[in-house]
Design a protein around this motif. Sequence first.
Motif, PDB file in Angstrom:
ATOM      1  N   ASN A 103      12.270   7.684   0.825  1.00  0.00           N
ATOM      2  CA  ASN A 103      12.371   6.675   0.650  1.00  0.00           C
ATOM      3  C   ASN A 103      11.108   5.746   0.707  1.00  0.00           C
ATOM      4  O   ASN A 103      10.050   6.262   0.702  1.00  0.00           O
ATOM      5  N   LEU A 104      11.071   4.303   0.799  1.00  0.00           N
ATOM      6  CA  LEU A 104       9.583   3.827   0.488  1.00  0.00           C
ATOM      7  C   LEU A 104       9.367   3.539   2.380  1.00  0.00           C
ATOM      8  O   LEU A 104       9.999   2.551   2.918  1.00  0.00           O
ATOM      9  N   ILE A 135       6.509   2.076   4.948  1.00  0.00           N
ATOM     10  CA  ILE A 135       5.292   1.355   5.262  1.00  0.00           C
ATOM     11  C   ILE A 135       5.289   1.218   6.816  1.00  0.00           C
ATOM     12  O   ILE A 135       6.367   1.038   7.677  1.00  0.00           O
ATOM     13  N   PHE A 168       1.391   3.631   3.913  1.00  0.00           N
ATOM     14  CA  PHE A 168       2.303   3.909   3.227  1.00  0.00           C
ATOM     15  C   PHE A 168       2.398   5.251   2.362  1.00  0.00           C
ATOM     16  O   PHE A 168       1.573   5.816   2.242  1.00  0.00           O
ATOM     17  N   ALA A 183       6.289   4.368  -1.822  1.00  0.00           N
ATOM     18  CA  ALA A 183       6.187   3.092  -1.834  1.00  0.00           C
ATOM     19  C   ALA A 183       4.918   2.669  -2.761  1.00  0.00           C
ATOM     20  O   ALA A 183       4.967   1.402  -3.329  1.00  0.00           O
ATOM     21  N   LEU A 187       6.169  -0.013  -5.477  1.00  0.00           N
ATOM     22  CA  LEU A 187       5.807  -1.212  -5.065  1.00  0.00           C
ATOM     23  C   LEU A 187       4.239  -1.526  -5.351  1.00  0.00           C
ATOM     24  O   LEU A 187       3.913  -2.859  -5.103  1.00  0.00           O
ATOM     25  N   TYR A 210      13.516  -6.936  -3.674  1.00  0.00           N
ATOM     26  CA  TYR A 210      12.108  -6.994  -3.952  1.00  0.00           C
ATOM     27  C   TYR A 210      11.954  -7.357  -5.287  1.00  0.00           C
ATOM     28  O   TYR A 210      12.342  -6.844  -6.251  1.00  0.00           O
ATOM     29  N   ASP A 240      15.741   2.459  -1.734  1.00  0.00           N
ATOM     30  CA  ASP A 240      16.011   1.765  -2.968  1.00  0.00           C
ATOM     31  C   ASP A 240      17.533   1.979  -3.562  1.00  0.00           C
ATOM     32  O   ASP A 240      17.754   2.867  -4.028  1.00  0.00           O
TER      33      ASP A 240
END
Length: 520
Positions: free
Chosen positions: A186-187, A189, A200, A204, A208, A252, A284
């Motif tokens: 996953n993303l 941070i 990060f 990410a 992003l 986002y 996501d």
Amino acid sequence: MGIATIQELVRASALLTTDQSRASLISILVEQAQDISKSDVGVLYAYSVDMKRVPLKMIFKRGKYEIQSSFSPESSLVQFMEDCGEALIVHNREDQFFRESLLNAAMNSAIVLPLNTAKRKIGILILNSRKRDYYGKNRLHFLDAFTKLSGGMVHNVELFQEVKQKLKEIESLQRYQESIFSSMTNLLITTDEKGNIHYFNQAAAERLGMDQDIIGKDFEAFFKKPLNKKILKEITSTADSHTEILGLEGIYRGEDREMDFSLDISPLKGRLGKHEGLTLLFTDQSREQELKQKANMAVEERRIVKDMFARYMSADVLKNLMESPELVQLGGSKKDATVFFADIRGYTSFSEGQEPEYIIEILNEYFSEAVEIVIKYNGYIDKFIGDCIMAAWGVPVVNADKDALSGVGCAVEIQELVKSKSRKFFHGKAEDLKVGIGMHSGPLISGNLGSSRRMDYSVIGDTVNIAARLEGVAGPGEVIITQQTRDLIGDHFKLKELKPVKVKGKDKPLHIFSVLKHVS
């Protein structure tokens, strides 16, 4: 030094190996030093743990006389001990120097000894007697050797505590790493305690548009446009309250794409619960990508720590204690095990007239080699009794056939090492020393035995007693086993049946065998 004094030194030294508590070691030091030297007062004044120049405080005292509770670090006595690091004797009150070592008006002679470790100064041990000229050569040699040995034992206990602390730190690091690396699909941070971007992951960065230039920049300022005010407010609230929020959903809105996401926010905590920032995990949901990775960075460090522990105890015991914490509770359980006692032959006559330092050196060299063999064969070292090693196979995990084979194999290898010309112990005046080993297999009680204030993992029972009796039967270089052990080892060893022996506590003679060698 007389043999009686040397035996007292060995006995008192053995007591130091029975506990892993710093406070208990210090109490044993003062009590044994006073009792064996027959002093009227014994006291240890300790430095502060952080070694600040504050008065040395009395932390343990024996004797009925009133004495001062502290010593100034600027006193001539303390400064002298720090400068020279050697024992000091005051023979009578007429001596011009260091009268402050006489802690009560009734005292007429004193001995002062430094207690140090390899890292730092622990304190000073002071013994007083009402008699003049009381502390002569014999008492000086005993007390000096015993105090130096005690300092080494305290140092070992401190190292043990450092290892335990290191293990806690590594486990904390592992949890942190697993929290991060298990989320790499996953993303991810993270922010620091000031709300700046700290880390990060690749996901990410790709989705992003993040790069290394944003490390250290304010998180809220960077995400002000793509995240709505509600999401940013929740993130700020979590940072202030140090609480966790799961499943926060939003959109986002980047320059070239949008992403439906679910956000989990968790506070990062360091030592003593200190707030060190946030972990933000974006899922996501538009792509529903579920990849999994495992964190292994802390595994090698944990293995190193385990190896350090395993130097002092059986690997099976270590594994069982880590996986079954209930084993540290008070009480014991019945097991089938094999027990052996390995005693040095010729030790009494050898030690007569020898310096304590030389005797301790000889014992430590032998114990170091023998202990490694016991651990190699998965044995549990129960205790050292003077010059004797007591070990057991089958505690806490029982495998009767294998345990007996391992125990007898260990005994044979120890005897082979003692006979070897390449051995690294029993040199010089000790070259004629031998070892006699007695072994027996059967039921016993094992577990943490004692009180709620102090417990020792040990084994007790008739099986232990018989093994101890057979150790007295074994001659130099012999391994003597009972019929019960013989029945468990099959034809793996060449044996010689001996005449049955009568031992204390048994009505019938025991059938015994001498183990000659291992059969390939």
